[in-house]
Design an enzyme around this catalytic site. Structure first.
Site, PDB file in Angstrom:
ATOM      1  N   ASP A  15       0.833  -1.199   0.000  1.00  0.00           N
ATOM      2  CA  ASP A  15       0.000   0.000   0.000  1.00  0.00           C
ATOM      3  C   ASP A  15       0.872   1.254   0.000  1.00  0.00           C
ATOM      4  OD1 ASP A  15      -2.209   1.631   0.193  1.00  0.00           O
ATOM      5  OD2 ASP A  15      -2.491   1.345   2.334  1.00  0.00           O
ATOM      6  N   HIS A 206      -7.453   0.781   9.766  1.00  0.00           N
ATOM      7  CA  HIS A 206      -6.473   1.241   8.766  1.00  0.00           C
ATOM      8  C   HIS A 206      -6.677   2.750   8.612  1.00  0.00           C
ATOM      9  CE1 HIS A 206      -4.238   0.582   4.816  1.00  0.00           C
ATOM     10  NE2 HIS A 206      -4.742   1.792   4.656  1.00  0.00           N
ATOM     11  N   HIS A 208      -5.386   6.856   8.093  1.00  0.00           N
ATOM     12  CA  HIS A 208      -4.454   7.761   7.405  1.00  0.00           C
ATOM     13  C   HIS A 208      -4.336   9.047   8.216  1.00  0.00           C
ATOM     14  CE1 HIS A 208      -4.360   5.947   3.107  1.00  0.00           C
ATOM     15  NE2 HIS A 208      -4.424   5.004   4.009  1.00  0.00           N
ATOM     16  N   CYS A 239       3.006  11.575   1.011  1.00  0.00           N
ATOM     17  CA  CYS A 239       3.504  12.527   1.985  1.00  0.00           C
ATOM     18  C   CYS A 239       2.336  13.364   2.471  1.00  0.00           C
ATOM     19  CB  CYS A 239       4.551  13.419   1.326  1.00  0.00           C
ATOM     20  SG  CYS A 239       5.155  14.670   2.433  1.00  0.00           S
ATOM     21  N   ASN A 248      -0.702   7.400   4.756  1.00  0.00           N
ATOM     22  CA  ASN A 248      -0.800   6.252   5.659  1.00  0.00           C
ATOM     23  C   ASN A 248      -0.190   6.589   7.009  1.00  0.00           C
ATOM     24  OD1 ASN A 248      -1.840   3.714   4.519  1.00  0.00           O
ATOM     25  ND2 ASN A 248      -0.265   3.999   2.962  1.00  0.00           N
TER      26      ASN A 248
END
Lengths: 298, 298
Positions: A15, A206, A208, A239, A248
């Site tokens: 990913d 998961h 970010h 980024c 992430n």
């Protein structure tokens, strides 16, 4: 209620790298995975059997798998979009795959060329065959809090998609806040809905860090009983300082958080920080992680 | 238990600028404060009456105050280290001051040249005179989770210092994780101890994002009943991407968090993001804030 030990799934080599402009060699991808294994991760997403034209960063995933000890206790899931991908994964000796669904039709259509229902129908055959072959299967649900095209996503929609993946036999459902817009109450409402159909112990968070909320969201999800979290070394995969980047959550930041909470991750923070700086240097950029900077080697 | 409305204390024009290498003119400092007021902050730390040799960024604070409407409903606390500083603040028309103590003797000694007890003794006279003059007084406690010299700080030590400041008449006690090492359980243990001597409603959380934990820590503190949080526009006060930088939590990130939680801050996020980009451009650096990047104007 809260877990004293969590599993961190390191997604940087798939990913993460998939969303980086630089392209690594097979040897470099293997070296990254090995260093992450040495740092202590028990699950490392190793690649994807997708079109090399569309995702050149994931080309030669079979060669990457050939470079790993697949019979170790470490899990190396690979993403497969369809049965052809599954064939390639099986041929390469993969023991764990991941399928990627979304909670937003528009996102699903743009990302994988099928709406949610069509994608789930496609994955049914993939998952059944993978289970028959004795593989473990991770199911991703993306856009669990918001979609870049549709805006906020209803918790019930996430529940439907997560439930469908669970019922078709996925052993772990990873709930992805793909654009990083969740805050703790969104996370809790979404988890509450999903828990009606999937045991919380089988869910992964998961997150970010696009808006700086990853640590709050992980903390809230952990308090709600989630025991597995995805993360990406050095925040690979965009980024967070650039508009629209994926961001992430960095593995270092999660390891630091859980260390502070007294929760075991099995990961050695100092070694992980070394890996973060090593791979960032290779990619020609600074780590997108606060902890990697704060603990940078002198 | 949790507050439906929180007060954000914008500390960028003092705590922030004081730790930036660039030096702004008085007009620029006034413009920054005015823009922050227009964005909706009800309390903005406006400067410090400290030695201009030691902290040149805070020179001419009297001139900054002269440029503000001090009789407005907005609070403009100024830092005063001693009675001479208080004299200057009173002469400049300040209506609110702040005193800066620490929960670590070594830090206190190195930072203000006195150990904790000596500093508290010095502040007693300052606070008494300020209260006699009808001023509001904020008490800062720094190093509430850890000290760069002493390591982890016991919650009971924070309780002692916060309690002493409260009992000498401070109306608000700001608890600062100066080096950003706290995680939620540290925060909760510290708050639990401090709450034995200071009402939670009079506490402020002052977090740094050095390790990416600010959103988790603020969330945890808010759940524990804290209703006031310090923050710094654009994360002024140290770039968290550099080792050892202070990394004040960015105001934009906190406004985003509370917006997501459905908690009123009174601050207009879009206007705040504009201010963050404007001041960052003036300082010749990127905002140290995820939200400012994610919501950057096109």
């Amino acid at each position: 209620m809260t877990a004293a030990r969590v599993k961190l799934v390191e997604v940087g080599p798939r990913d993460g790298l998939q969303n980086e402009p630089a392209r690594l060699t097979v040897a470099e991808r293997c070296a990254l995975i090995e260093r992450l294994a040495e740092a202590g991760f028990s699950s490392i997403e190793a690649g994807a059997f997708v079109s090399p034209d569309k995702v050149p960063q994931m080309a030669d995933t079979a060669a990457v798998l050939a470079g790993l000890k697949l019979d170790s206790p470490i899990g190396y899931p690979v993403l497969v979009p369809n049965e052809r991908g599954l064939d390639a994964a099986l041929a390469a000796g993969a023991r764990e795959i991941a399928v990627f669904a979304a909670a937003s039709d528009t996102f699903s259509q743009r990302n994988i060329g099928a709406d949610v229902d069509a994608s789930l129908k496609r994955y049914e055959a993939v998952v059944r065959r993978a289970l028959d072959a004795g593989l473990l299967v991770r199911g991703y649900v993306s856009c669990v809090a918001g979609c870049p095209y549709e805006g906020p996503i209803a918790p019930e929609r996430v529940e439907e998609v997560a439930g469908a993946l669970w019922e078709m036999g996925c052993d772990e459902i990873s709930l992805g806040d793909t654009i990083g817009v969740a805050t703790p109450n969104t996370v809790l409402a979404m988890l509450d809905a999903v828990a009606d159909r999937v045991p919380v112990a089988q869910l992964a968070g998961h997150f970010h860090d696009t808006y700086g909320m990853a640590s709050a969201n992980v903390y809230a999800a952990w308090r709600a009983g989630v025991m597995t979290f995805d993360c990406s070394v050095a925040g690979l995969g965009g980024c967070p300082y650039a508009r629209g980047a994926t961001g992430n959550v960095a593995s270092e930041d999660l390891v630091w958080l859980f260390k502070g909470l007294g929760v075991e991750t099995g990961v050695d923070l100092a070694r992980l920080v070394e890996v973060a700086h090593w791979i960032s240097q290779r990619l020609g950029r600074a780590p997108a992680s606060r902890v990697a900077h704060a603990l940078a080697p002198h």
